[in-house]
Motif scaffolding. Sequence first.
Motif, PDB file in Angstrom:
ATOM      1  N   HIS A 159       0.878  -1.167   0.000  1.00 25.33           N
ATOM      2  CA  HIS A 159       0.000   0.000   0.000  1.00 25.33           C
ATOM      3  C   HIS A 159       0.916   1.218   0.000  1.00 25.33           C
ATOM      4  CE1 HIS A 159      -2.713   3.051   1.554  1.00 25.33           C
ATOM      5  NE2 HIS A 159      -3.730   2.222   1.339  1.00 25.33           N
ATOM      6  N   PHE A 160       0.573   2.242  -0.735  1.00 26.73           N
ATOM      7  CA  PHE A 160       1.419   3.432  -0.823  1.00 26.73           C
ATOM      8  C   PHE A 160       1.807   3.964   0.553  1.00 26.73           C
ATOM      9  CE2 PHE A 160       2.083   8.013  -1.038  1.00 26.73           C
ATOM     10  CZ  PHE A 160       3.063   8.099  -2.007  1.00 26.73           C
ATOM     11  N   GLY A 161       0.840   4.107   1.426  1.00 22.25           N
ATOM     12  CA  GLY A 161       1.096   4.689   2.738  1.00 22.25           C
ATOM     13  C   GLY A 161       1.940   3.832   3.661  1.00 22.25           C
ATOM     14  N   ARG A 162       1.983   2.536   3.415  1.00 25.39           N
ATOM     15  CA  ARG A 162       2.753   1.628   4.269  1.00 25.39           C
ATOM     16  C   ARG A 162       4.091   1.208   3.668  1.00 25.39           C
ATOM     17  NH1 ARG A 162      -1.852  -1.891   4.351  1.00 25.39           N
ATOM     18  NH2 ARG A 162      -3.480  -0.576   5.175  1.00 25.39           N
ATOM     19  N   ALA A 163       4.305   1.547   2.423  1.00 23.50           N
ATOM     20  CA  ALA A 163       5.539   1.118   1.751  1.00 23.50           C
ATOM     21  C   ALA A 163       6.759   1.744   2.418  1.00 23.50           C
ATOM     22  CB  ALA A 163       5.494   1.511   0.278  1.00 23.50           C
ATOM     23  N   GLU A 164       7.731   0.910   2.715  1.00 20.24           N
ATOM     24  CA  GLU A 164       8.972   1.393   3.310  1.00 20.24           C
ATOM     25  C   GLU A 164      10.032   1.672   2.261  1.00 20.24           C
ATOM     26  OE1 GLU A 164      10.343  -0.988   6.557  1.00 20.24           O
ATOM     27  OE2 GLU A 164       8.359  -1.057   7.468  1.00 20.24           O
ATOM     28  N   GLU A 165       9.833   1.089   1.068  1.00 24.41           N
ATOM     29  CA  GLU A 165      10.783   1.335  -0.011  1.00 24.41           C
ATOM     30  C   GLU A 165      10.084   1.247  -1.354  1.00 24.41           C
ATOM     31  OE1 GLU A 165      13.931  -1.528   0.191  1.00 24.41           O
ATOM     32  OE2 GLU A 165      12.629  -3.188  -0.292  1.00 24.41           O
ATOM     33  N   PHE A 166      10.698   1.892  -2.322  1.00 27.73           N
ATOM     34  CA  PHE A 166      10.202   1.876  -3.687  1.00 27.73           C
ATOM     35  C   PHE A 166      11.342   1.476  -4.613  1.00 27.73           C
ATOM     36  CE2 PHE A 166       7.350   4.617  -1.426  1.00 27.73           C
ATOM     37  CZ  PHE A 166       6.115   4.351  -1.989  1.00 27.73           C
ATOM     38  N   TRP A 167      11.030   0.619  -5.561  1.00 29.76           N
ATOM     39  CA  TRP A 167      11.979   0.171  -6.557  1.00 29.76           C
ATOM     40  C   TRP A 167      11.775   1.066  -7.775  1.00 29.76           C
ATOM     41  CZ3 TRP A 167      14.599  -4.840  -5.959  1.00 29.76           C
ATOM     42  CH2 TRP A 167      14.402  -5.388  -4.686  1.00 29.76           C
ATOM     43  N   ILE A 168      12.839   1.686  -8.253  1.00 28.04           N
ATOM     44  CA  ILE A 168      12.742   2.659  -9.338  1.00 28.04           C
ATOM     45  C   ILE A 168      13.251   2.029 -10.637  1.00 28.04           C
ATOM     46  CG2 ILE A 168      13.356   4.983 -10.120  1.00 28.04           C
ATOM     47  CD1 ILE A 168      11.781   4.898  -7.425  1.00 28.04           C
ATOM     48  N   TYR A 169      12.451   2.178 -11.691  1.00 26.81           N
ATOM     49  CA  TYR A 169      12.773   1.627 -13.008  1.00 26.81           C
ATOM     50  C   TYR A 169      12.654   2.711 -14.061  1.00 26.81           C
ATOM     51  CZ  TYR A 169      11.999  -2.939 -10.852  1.00 26.81           C
ATOM     52  OH  TYR A 169      12.071  -4.040 -10.046  1.00 26.81           O
ATOM     53  N   GLU A 170      13.335   2.516 -15.174  1.00 29.85           N
ATOM     54  CA  GLU A 170      13.128   3.318 -16.375  1.00 29.85           C
ATOM     55  C   GLU A 170      12.501   2.402 -17.405  1.00 29.85           C
ATOM     56  OE1 GLU A 170      16.280   6.970 -16.644  1.00 29.85           O
ATOM     57  OE2 GLU A 170      16.702   5.177 -17.801  1.00 29.85           O
ATOM     58  N   SER A 171      11.471   2.901 -18.067  1.00 28.33           N
ATOM     59  CA  SER A 171      10.834   2.100 -19.103  1.00 28.33           C
ATOM     60  C   SER A 171      10.746   2.919 -20.387  1.00 28.33           C
ATOM     61  CB  SER A 171       9.425   1.662 -18.667  1.00 28.33           C
ATOM     62  OG  SER A 171       8.565   2.772 -18.625  1.00 28.33           O
ATOM     63  N   ASN A 172      10.733   2.202 -21.515  1.00 27.11           N
ATOM     64  CA  ASN A 172      10.561   2.897 -22.787  1.00 27.11           C
ATOM     65  C   ASN A 172       9.327   2.362 -23.496  1.00 27.11           C
ATOM     66  OD1 ASN A 172      11.201   0.620 -24.399  1.00 27.11           O
ATOM     67  ND2 ASN A 172      13.375   1.074 -24.254  1.00 27.11           N
ATOM     68  N   GLU A 173       8.915   3.053 -24.549  1.00 28.35           N
ATOM     69  CA  GLU A 173       7.675   2.703 -25.242  1.00 28.35           C
ATOM     70  C   GLU A 173       7.743   1.356 -25.953  1.00 28.35           C
ATOM     71  OE1 GLU A 173       6.338   5.882 -27.719  1.00 28.35           O
ATOM     72  OE2 GLU A 173       6.513   7.322 -26.097  1.00 28.35           O
ATOM     73  N   GLY A 174       8.926   0.829 -26.172  1.00 23.08           N
ATOM     74  CA  GLY A 174       9.068  -0.451 -26.846  1.00 23.08           C
ATOM     75  C   GLY A 174       8.786  -1.643 -25.944  1.00 23.08           C
ATOM     76  N   GLY A 175       8.558  -1.394 -24.667  1.00 20.18           N
ATOM     77  CA  GLY A 175       8.263  -2.480 -23.744  1.00 20.18           C
ATOM     78  C   GLY A 175       9.434  -2.860 -22.864  1.00 20.18           C
ATOM     79  N   ALA A 176      10.586  -2.264 -23.102  1.00 24.59           N
ATOM     80  CA  ALA A 176      11.772  -2.584 -22.297  1.00 24.59           C
ATOM     81  C   ALA A 176      11.801  -1.702 -21.044  1.00 24.59           C
ATOM     82  CB  ALA A 176      13.035  -2.358 -23.114  1.00 24.59           C
ATOM     83  N   TYR A 177      12.393  -2.242 -19.997  1.00 24.90           N
ATOM     84  CA  TYR A 177      12.579  -1.476 -18.768  1.00 24.90           C
ATOM     85  C   TYR A 177      13.840  -1.974 -18.086  1.00 24.90           C
ATOM     86  CZ  TYR A 177      10.693  -5.620 -16.542  1.00 24.90           C
ATOM     87  OH  TYR A 177      10.490  -6.907 -16.131  1.00 24.90           O
TER      88      TYR A 177
END
Length: 131
Positions: A17-35
């Motif tokens: 849940h957003f309010g309970r999350a202790e960490e966030f995993w950050i990604y970059e994605s592109n329109e071709g479906g890759a991340y």
Amino acid sequence: MSKVAVASTDGIAINEHFGRAEEFWIYESNEGGAYQFIERRKKTLEESEGDHATTVQLLADVEVVLVNKIGPGAEKELRREGIIALSVSGTIDKALSAYAKRGKFIKNNALLGTIKGCQASGGLGCSNRCK
């Protein structure tokens, strides 16, 4: 390229849940479906005990947040900063692949306030907020 934050405890599933999350995993994605994975951002003790504004600040450079659930107050704070919140469940892999392919559509429709008849947080598979 879009920066996407994912609320996860294990880096495999979107399970926080957003309010309970202790960490966030950050990604970059592109329109071709890759991340690709960029980094993990953990909230400090002060951020964990603070309001949603501190978490929004932590994610200020992302365009989209993928969470299992999010309340309307937190969603509104993210929206004010130009960040789209999407309530989704399942694996990070499937969600990021789907978002990468449909991100432009999702962002354009979220700015209009609806995604296939759902509130903006309805997301990739429409949550229970659909009417």
